[in-house]
Design a protein around this motif. Structure first.
Motif, PDB file in Angstrom:
ATOM      1  N   VAL A 183       0.866  -1.180   0.000  1.00 56.62           N
ATOM      2  CA  VAL A 183       0.000   0.000   0.000  1.00 56.62           C
ATOM      3  C   VAL A 183       0.904   1.232   0.000  1.00 56.62           C
ATOM      4  N   VAL A 184       0.793   2.025  -1.049  1.00 58.82           N
ATOM      5  CA  VAL A 184       1.612   3.230  -1.194  1.00 58.82           C
ATOM      6  C   VAL A 184       0.769   4.435  -0.790  1.00 58.82           C
ATOM      7  N   GLN A 185       1.253   5.208   0.177  1.00 54.98           N
ATOM      8  CA  GLN A 185       0.528   6.401   0.644  1.00 54.98           C
ATOM      9  C   GLN A 185       1.422   7.626   0.469  1.00 54.98           C
ATOM     10  N   LEU A 186       0.854   8.662  -0.160  1.00 56.85           N
ATOM     11  CA  LEU A 186       1.586   9.918  -0.281  1.00 56.85           C
ATOM     12  C   LEU A 186       1.707  10.570   1.090  1.00 56.85           C
ATOM     13  N   ASP A 187       2.885  11.048   1.419  1.00 54.16           N
ATOM     14  CA  ASP A 187       3.057  11.805   2.653  1.00 54.16           C
ATOM     15  C   ASP A 187       2.422  13.180   2.492  1.00 54.16           C
ATOM     16  N   LEU A 192      -1.355  18.590   0.728  1.00 53.07           N
ATOM     17  CA  LEU A 192      -1.231  18.739  -0.723  1.00 53.07           C
ATOM     18  C   LEU A 192      -2.605  18.896  -1.365  1.00 53.07           C
ATOM     19  N   ASN A 193      -3.563  18.137  -0.875  1.00 52.33           N
ATOM     20  CA  ASN A 193      -4.917  18.181  -1.429  1.00 52.33           C
ATOM     21  C   ASN A 193      -5.532  19.571  -1.284  1.00 52.33           C
ATOM     22  N   GLU A 194      -5.196  20.260  -0.190  1.00 53.14           N
ATOM     23  CA  GLU A 194      -5.688  21.624   0.000  1.00 53.14           C
ATOM     24  C   GLU A 194      -4.986  22.610  -0.932  1.00 53.14           C
ATOM     25  N   GLN A 195      -3.710  22.348  -1.199  1.00 51.14           N
ATOM     26  CA  GLN A 195      -2.922  23.268  -2.019  1.00 51.14           C
ATOM     27  C   GLN A 195      -3.237  23.134  -3.507  1.00 51.14           C
ATOM     28  N   TRP A 196      -3.508  21.910  -3.964  1.00 53.19           N
ATOM     29  CA  TRP A 196      -3.721  21.674  -5.390  1.00 53.19           C
ATOM     30  C   TRP A 196      -5.085  22.168  -5.852  1.00 53.19           C
ATOM     31  N   LEU A 203      -3.826  16.050 -12.509  1.00 50.80           N
ATOM     32  CA  LEU A 203      -2.561  15.897 -13.224  1.00 50.80           C
ATOM     33  C   LEU A 203      -1.536  15.150 -12.373  1.00 50.80           C
ATOM     34  N   TRP A 204      -1.432  15.522 -11.088  1.00 49.33           N
ATOM     35  CA  TRP A 204      -0.460  14.870 -10.207  1.00 49.33           C
ATOM     36  C   TRP A 204      -0.804  13.399 -10.017  1.00 49.33           C
ATOM     37  N   LEU A 205      -2.066  13.109  -9.739  1.00 54.13           N
ATOM     38  CA  LEU A 205      -2.463  11.722  -9.509  1.00 54.13           C
ATOM     39  C   LEU A 205      -2.300  10.879 -10.766  1.00 54.13           C
ATOM     40  N   PHE A 206      -2.586  11.491 -11.925  1.00 51.53           N
ATOM     41  CA  PHE A 206      -2.382  10.791 -13.202  1.00 51.53           C
ATOM     42  C   PHE A 206      -0.901  10.496 -13.409  1.00 51.53           C
ATOM     43  N   ALA A 207      -0.047  11.480 -13.088  1.00 58.06           N
ATOM     44  CA  ALA A 207       1.402  11.301 -13.253  1.00 58.06           C
ATOM     45  C   ALA A 207       1.918  10.183 -12.342  1.00 58.06           C
ATOM     46  N   HIS A 392      -4.417  17.126  12.515  1.00 57.05           N
ATOM     47  CA  HIS A 392      -4.964  16.138  11.585  1.00 57.05           C
ATOM     48  C   HIS A 392      -4.019  15.901  10.417  1.00 57.05           C
ATOM     49  N   GLU A 393      -3.289  16.939  10.015  1.00 57.90           N
ATOM     50  CA  GLU A 393      -2.393  16.836   8.863  1.00 57.90           C
ATOM     51  C   GLU A 393      -0.992  16.379   9.238  1.00 57.90           C
TER      52      GLU A 393
END
Length: 532
Positions: A183-187, A192-196, A203-207, A392-393
């Protein structure tokens, strides 16, 4: 034709007048076609075909050098889906028939009938449209198959096999061999979700998916698909924990290299069969709980026989630590507050709690301490929800503890700075009065600081500023003044005076008195000309 683009056409004939006639007389644009180039021999045609990759080639059969049939063989060998139309004279019908046997779409006899060629091109374009539609349907079918496979795995992982129970054809798949789930989890995904922006996020998730798909193909992964937001699942044939860990570290390296993002990998215990997907996921995510206790990304394995990590119900609320923290905040004792937070970190680590359980505990503690500052009316303009969101973050426990130290420490420092000199003076006067009334007791700095409502460190600072004395110097001065008064005006024995001014040992009292006045109590009494 399907789509807004045009099919490309190459014209080949050794007679320039025929080339010009074909370009001018045919309504190429109305047919959805465009002439990409013309050539007067087979060799030149091959160069054009390589440069433009046309969909249709119209060529004369008889040309100097490479003839039309030789050209057609080479063109169709490199692109069998291309349409090749041959042009021949009346005496070359055998050539035309040979061209048809070799794969030509149709043939035209000279002189060219433009209406006939137009009809031929309409049929050619229709055939190209049909091929494109078939390819689109095939691609869609493959995509649907991949999506169905991913959804099937997701359903099994979540413990729900009923909605897709009819897809039992996948049960005897490659998962019947022993496998390991990664299981790969982005740190810092929440941050990041708030910033994007939405497009940026896609685009990031596709990449990242592309990186993982390519990596999976290179390393023999059984499957790879996104699961929750910021989380991907990969399945590998089981090759031992050491091999799996090496793959995990390589995964982290590739995502950091190409996406410039950090991630962590949780590895499950070896499992077999599609029905163990849910257990594999729980095993891998249980391993990832340890990411909360690590200050950097890494690979975390749920080793064979490992005990299940503590669940939220196992983490009891630490009332004693809460009391220490509340008192340190109330007393503005920074040092004690930081030490208590360190103790809280150790308490959570000992219980090996999952992140959500530890987070709930930290939020509860934060609310309690916030209320302490609120009741004391020492809060600056500081919304509690900002701290809760930051907790939480937080990626790991140390980061969360540091946030709490910084947040409450900052408020406490601001509170200390905001106290006016007059407030400080009144607190010290209150402490001095208490000392004057209790100097004869075994009086300690802790007791007096508590009376003043200050931490020991803060009390020491304010007391020195207000009086010019340390606590012990002032208390000694107070006791000595009382002792001198009694020596001057009473006949009480020296050893009796000692406990009356806070000294149980007369010898020690004499030492302190001489150090303070330069004389022993008896000498002081004699010099005062007062007879006992």
């Amino acid at each position: 034709m399907g789509g807004s683009g045009k099919y490309k056409v190459i014209l080949v004939d050794d007679e320039p007048i025929i080339l010009r006639s074909l370009q001018a007389a045919i309504g190429w644009e109305e047919l959805g076609l465009e002439v990409a180039g013309t050539a007067r021999n087979g060799e030149a045609a091959l160069k054009l075909i390589e440069a433009h990759a046309p969909d249709i080639v119209i060529s004369d059969i008889r040309m100097p050098g490479m003839d039309g049939i030789a050209l057609m063989k080479e063109v169709l060998a490199g692109g069998p889906k291309r349409i090749f139309i041959v042009i021949s004279g009346y005496g070359e019908f055998e050539y035309a028939r040979e061209a048809l046997r070799q794969g030509a779409f149709d043939y035209l006899l000279k002189p060219i009938d433009h209406e006939e060629l137009t009809g031929m091109l309409e049929r050619a374009a229709a055939q190209l449209d049909a091929r494109m539609e078939n390819e689109r349907l095939l691609h869609s079918a493959k995509a649907l198959s991949v999506m169905a496979r991913e959804r099937l795995f997701a359903e099994w992982i979540e413990g729900n096999d009923r909605p897709l129970g009819h897809m039992q054809w996948m049960e005897n798949s490659e998962l019947e061999q022993e496998y390991v789930m990664a299981v790969v989890q982005l740190d810092r995904y929440l941050r990041l979700n708030e910033q994007w922006m939405m497009d940026e996020k896609r685009l990031w998730l596709f990449a990242i998916r592309n990186i993982l798909e390519e990596w999976s193909l290179q390393h023999g992964a059984l499957t790879m698909f996104p699961f929750h937001s910021g989380e991907w699942i990969l399945l590998f044939p089981s090759g031992g924990q050491a091999d799996a860990a090496a793959l995990g570290h390589d995964l982290i390296s590739q995502i950091k290299k190409y996406a410039k993002l950090g991630c962590s990998v949780g590895l499950s215990r070896p499992c077999t069969g599609i029905r163990q997907l849910s257990a594999a996921y729980q095993s891998a995510t249980r391993a990832l709980y340890r990411r909360f206790y690590s200050e950097r990304e890494g690979v975390f394995a749920d080793e064979e026989g490992q005990q299940a990590e503590a669940r939220p119900s196992d983490l009891k609320y630490p009332r004693q630590l809460e009391s220490v923290l509340a008192e340190s905040v109330r007393m503005l004792d920074l040092q004690r507050m930081e030490a208590a937070f360190d103790d809280l970190k150790l308490y959570i680590e000992r219980h090996a709690a999952a992140k959500d359980a530890a987070e709930r505990l930290l939020v509860e503690i934060a609310v309690v301490l916030y209320r302490q500052l609120e009741y004391a009316s020492v809060l600056a303009d500081w919304p509690l929800d900002g701290l809760i969101q930051a907790l939480h973050e937080a990626e790991h426990l140390q980061e969360a503890i540091d946030m709490l130290k910084k947040a409450f420490g900052g408020q406490m420092e601001e509170s200390m700075k905001s106290q006016t000199k007059e407030d400080a003076r009144s607190l010290i006067e209150k402490a001095k009065l208490y000392m004057m009334n209790h100097y004869h007791k075994d009086l300690g700095i802790e007791e007096v600081a508590e009376v003043a409502g200050l931490s020991i460190s803060h009390f020491c600072t304010l007391f020195k500023q207000a009086t010019g004395y340390t606590f012990l110097e002032y208390l000694t001065e107070c006791r000595m003044e009382k002792a001198k008064y009694m020596l001057k005006h009473t006949s009480v024995k020296v050893y009796q005076i000692a406990p009356m001014v806070g000294y149980q040992d007369p010898k020690y009292f004499t030492q302190v008195f001489k150090k303070a006045t330069g004389r022993t109590p008896s000498e002081f009494r004699e010099e005062s000309s007062y007879s006992v």
